[in-house]
Design a protein around this motif. Structure first.
Motif, PDB file in Angstrom:
ATOM      1  N   VAL B 193       0.847  -1.206   0.000  1.00  0.00           N
ATOM      2  CA  VAL B 193       0.000   0.000   0.000  1.00  0.00           C
ATOM      3  C   VAL B 193       0.882   1.256   0.000  1.00  0.00           C
ATOM      4  O   VAL B 193       0.633   2.212  -0.761  1.00  0.00           O
ATOM      5  CB  VAL B 193      -0.938   0.001   1.239  1.00  0.00           C
ATOM      6  N   LEU B 194       1.921   1.241   0.824  1.00  0.00           N
ATOM      7  CA  LEU B 194       2.815   2.411   0.874  1.00  0.00           C
ATOM      8  C   LEU B 194       3.529   2.607  -0.458  1.00  0.00           C
ATOM      9  O   LEU B 194       3.641   3.733  -0.960  1.00  0.00           O
ATOM     10  CB  LEU B 194       3.833   2.252   2.021  1.00  0.00           C
ATOM     11  N   SER B 195       3.985   1.499  -1.036  1.00  0.00           N
ATOM     12  CA  SER B 195       4.688   1.586  -2.321  1.00  0.00           C
ATOM     13  C   SER B 195       3.774   2.169  -3.404  1.00  0.00           C
ATOM     14  O   SER B 195       4.192   3.031  -4.186  1.00  0.00           O
ATOM     15  CB  SER B 195       5.184   0.188  -2.720  1.00  0.00           C
ATOM     16  N   ALA B 196       2.527   1.706  -3.419  1.00  0.00           N
ATOM     17  CA  ALA B 196       1.574   2.201  -4.429  1.00  0.00           C
ATOM     18  C   ALA B 196       1.314   3.691  -4.245  1.00  0.00           C
ATOM     19  O   ALA B 196       1.221   4.449  -5.223  1.00  0.00           O
ATOM     20  CB  ALA B 196       0.262   1.414  -4.325  1.00  0.00           C
ATOM     21  N   GLU B 197       1.220   4.124  -2.985  1.00  0.00           N
ATOM     22  CA  GLU B 197       0.991   5.552  -2.712  1.00  0.00           C
ATOM     23  C   GLU B 197       2.184   6.394  -3.184  1.00  0.00           C
ATOM     24  O   GLU B 197       2.003   7.458  -3.782  1.00  0.00           O
ATOM     25  CB  GLU B 197       0.754   5.739  -1.189  1.00  0.00           C
ATOM     26  N   LEU B 198       3.392   5.899  -2.932  1.00  0.00           N
ATOM     27  CA  LEU B 198       4.589   6.643  -3.349  1.00  0.00           C
ATOM     28  C   LEU B 198       4.710   6.658  -4.878  1.00  0.00           C
ATOM     29  O   LEU B 198       5.132   7.660  -5.460  1.00  0.00           O
ATOM     30  CB  LEU B 198       5.841   6.046  -2.697  1.00  0.00           C
ATOM     31  N   ASP B 199       4.311   5.547  -5.512  1.00  0.00           N
ATOM     32  CA  ASP B 199       4.288   5.505  -6.991  1.00  0.00           C
ATOM     33  C   ASP B 199       3.350   6.585  -7.514  1.00  0.00           C
ATOM     34  O   ASP B 199       3.679   7.331  -8.438  1.00  0.00           O
ATOM     35  CB  ASP B 199       3.764   4.141  -7.468  1.00  0.00           C
ATOM     36  N   LYS B 200       2.166   6.644  -6.893  1.00  0.00           N
ATOM     37  CA  LYS B 200       1.138   7.603  -7.334  1.00  0.00           C
ATOM     38  C   LYS B 200       1.649   9.040  -7.206  1.00  0.00           C
ATOM     39  O   LYS B 200       1.368   9.895  -8.047  1.00  0.00           O
ATOM     40  CB  LYS B 200      -0.105   7.393  -6.459  1.00  0.00           C
ATOM     41  N   LEU B 201       2.422   9.267  -6.134  1.00  0.00           N
ATOM     42  CA  LEU B 201       2.920  10.623  -5.876  1.00  0.00           C
ATOM     43  C   LEU B 201       4.219  10.925  -6.628  1.00  0.00           C
ATOM     44  O   LEU B 201       4.749  12.033  -6.547  1.00  0.00           O
ATOM     45  CB  LEU B 201       3.155  10.809  -4.376  1.00  0.00           C
ATOM     46  N   GLY B 202       4.757   9.905  -7.304  1.00  0.00           N
ATOM     47  CA  GLY B 202       6.013  10.101  -8.036  1.00  0.00           C
ATOM     48  C   GLY B 202       7.213  10.254  -7.117  1.00  0.00           C
ATOM     49  O   GLY B 202       8.177  10.949  -7.463  1.00  0.00           O
ATOM     50  N   LYS B 203       7.151   9.609  -5.949  1.00  0.00           N
ATOM     51  CA  LYS B 203       8.259   9.708  -4.991  1.00  0.00           C
ATOM     52  C   LYS B 203       9.223   8.534  -5.184  1.00  0.00           C
ATOM     53  O   LYS B 203       8.797   7.365  -5.183  1.00  0.00           O
ATOM     54  CB  LYS B 203       7.711   9.684  -3.552  1.00  0.00           C
ATOM     55  N   GLU B 204      10.506   8.868  -5.322  1.00  0.00           N
ATOM     56  CA  GLU B 204      11.512   7.830  -5.573  1.00  0.00           C
ATOM     57  C   GLU B 204      11.641   6.891  -4.371  1.00  0.00           C
ATOM     58  O   GLU B 204      11.887   7.334  -3.244  1.00  0.00           O
ATOM     59  CB  GLU B 204      12.868   8.516  -5.855  1.00  0.00           C
ATOM     60  N   HIS B 205      11.451   5.608  -4.621  1.00  0.00           N
ATOM     61  CA  HIS B 205      11.598   4.640  -3.531  1.00  0.00           C
ATOM     62  C   HIS B 205      11.915   3.272  -4.098  1.00  0.00           C
ATOM     63  O   HIS B 205      11.602   2.978  -5.259  1.00  0.00           O
ATOM     64  CB  HIS B 205      10.325   4.563  -2.692  1.00  0.00           C
ATOM     65  N   LYS B 206      12.543   2.454  -3.272  1.00  0.00           N
ATOM     66  CA  LYS B 206      12.832   1.074  -3.654  1.00  0.00           C
ATOM     67  C   LYS B 206      12.561   0.226  -2.420  1.00  0.00           C
ATOM     68  O   LYS B 206      13.186   0.411  -1.370  1.00  0.00           O
ATOM     69  CB  LYS B 206      14.307   0.985  -4.086  1.00  0.00           C
ATOM     70  N   PHE B 207      11.596  -0.680  -2.523  1.00  0.00           N
ATOM     71  CA  PHE B 207      11.267  -1.554  -1.398  1.00  0.00           C
ATOM     72  C   PHE B 207      11.687  -2.977  -1.714  1.00  0.00           C
ATOM     73  O   PHE B 207      11.495  -3.444  -2.828  1.00  0.00           O
ATOM     74  CB  PHE B 207       9.753  -1.539  -1.115  1.00  0.00           C
ATOM     75  N   GLN B 208      12.226  -3.647  -0.712  1.00  0.00           N
ATOM     76  CA  GLN B 208      12.593  -5.049  -0.876  1.00  0.00           C
ATOM     77  C   GLN B 208      11.990  -5.846   0.273  1.00  0.00           C
ATOM     78  O   GLN B 208      12.152  -5.472   1.443  1.00  0.00           O
ATOM     79  CB  GLN B 208      14.121  -5.181  -0.864  1.00  0.00           C
TER      80      GLN B 208
END
Lengths: 101, 247
Positions: B193-208
């Protein structure tokens, strides 16, 4: 996991900590990571007196089986003693009896 | 790099000018060095966390871990401080942000600092890392299995921790998230859910999400330690900080 869940209760008695005996007023029980025990999770019991600072604390970290054995032993010991022998109410009653004598 | 380091207790100025005890380590060479603020887990300012601070120094960073429970009294052992802080529901979010800001300022003020500061935190410190990265201007952040970023704690938990996902739009830096597949706080679903929200906001992130690992897989002093996840996780941390914190 960290449960963060903390059961708090008021308590009346004494405990011996790192700097000797002190009166305990507050208890906490939580199932979470221990500080010293090597298990991943333990039942952690704190007996403390916050008015004397954070060091007025006795900490116990037990396995689930150990904690339940402690509970059972407390129940057995109380059942074997006359009812109310260690009650706070008994102390209050004897104090008022001596005050009125 | 000579691999020689200095490590010891320092004072940093935290939220509302409070003086905090902190553990710092830095290389003795002339740098320049990026800075790393290490946020300890809920059990407190312990030996294992201090070892993490030294690990960053060994890899060429100046690192500092503020004792977030310093306010529970000077000269009080860290486990007693942690118990007292827990009884109060943990560290208030506003105070955490002020304390991390103070630790970052300490790092930027060091001789040989390159001006860049990252934040990393474990367990409750993972959540607090996300909070700091959404509240302060940081250069890189690493959230190691922080819970309650997406969902609130259950009502019976006496923890002052509100979800932070509404702050995601304010994330000031790239975020690396390292999680265990067997963890329930946060669960892989929450991480998604957090990853999808950051994707939507265009925030650079990498989750493993590491398989065969649960909460606390980096903790070498606990039975939750999972060497495969931890070794790979550290590689990712140093790769990430290497990209974002070097001059």
């Amino acid at each position: 996991m960290c449960t963060y869940l903390t059961e708090k209760f008021r308590i009346d008695g004494a405990a011996k900590g790192a700097s000797g005996w002190f009166t305990v007023t507050d208890g906490m029980v939580y199932v979470d990571h221990p500080y010293h025990a090597t298990q991943e999770h333990t039942v952690n019991i704190d007996l403390a007196n916050p008015s004397e600072g954070p060091s007025a604390r006795v900490a116990i970290e037990l396995t689930e089986e150990g904690a339940l054995a402690l509970v059972e032993a407390i129940h057995k010991a109380l059942a074997a003693a006359p009812p109310g022998l260690a009650s706070a109410a008994r102390r209050s009653a004897s104090a008022s009896a001596s005050a009125s004598a | 790099m000579t691999h020689a380091m200095w490590a010891g207790t320092v004072a940093v100025t935290g939220h509302e000018g409070a003086e905090l005890e902190a553990y710092a380590a830095r290389p003795l060479d002339s740098g320049p060095h990026g800075g790393v603020v290490v946020i300890h887990h809920m059990p407190g300012y312990d030996e294992a966390t201090k070892e993490i601070v030294r690990k960053f120094a060994a890899h060429g960073y100046a690192a500092v871990c503020p004792n977030l429970y310093s306010r529970e009294g000077a000269g009080v052992s860290p486990d007693d401080q942690a118990a007292a802080a827990r009884a109060k529901g943990g560290v208030p979010d506003e105070q955490l942000v002020g304390d991390v800001a103070g630790a970052a300022a300490y790092l930027k003020g060091l001789e040989h600092a390159n001006g860049k500061v990252g934040v990393i935190g474990y367990c409750s410190g993972g959540r607090q890392t996300f909070l700091a990265a959404c509240s302060l201007q940081i250069d890189a952040a690493v959230d190691c299995y922080g819970a309650f970023v997406v969902t609130p704690p259950p009502a019976e938990f006496s923890l002052k921790a509100a979800p932070l996902i509404s702050l995601a739009g304010k994330l000031s830096c790239p975020l690396l998230g390292l999680f265990g597949a067997d963890d329930t706080h946060p669960s892989p679903e929450e991480v998604g859910v957090l990853s999808a929200e950051l994707d939507k906001l265009g925030k650079e992130h990498k989750f493993q999400i590491f398989p065969d690992a649960g909460h606390g897989f980096f903790a070498t002093d606990r039975s939750s330690y999972r060497p495969a996840a931890a070794v790979e996780g550290w590689k990712k941390v140093f790769g990430f900080f290497g990209r974002h914190l070097t001059a």
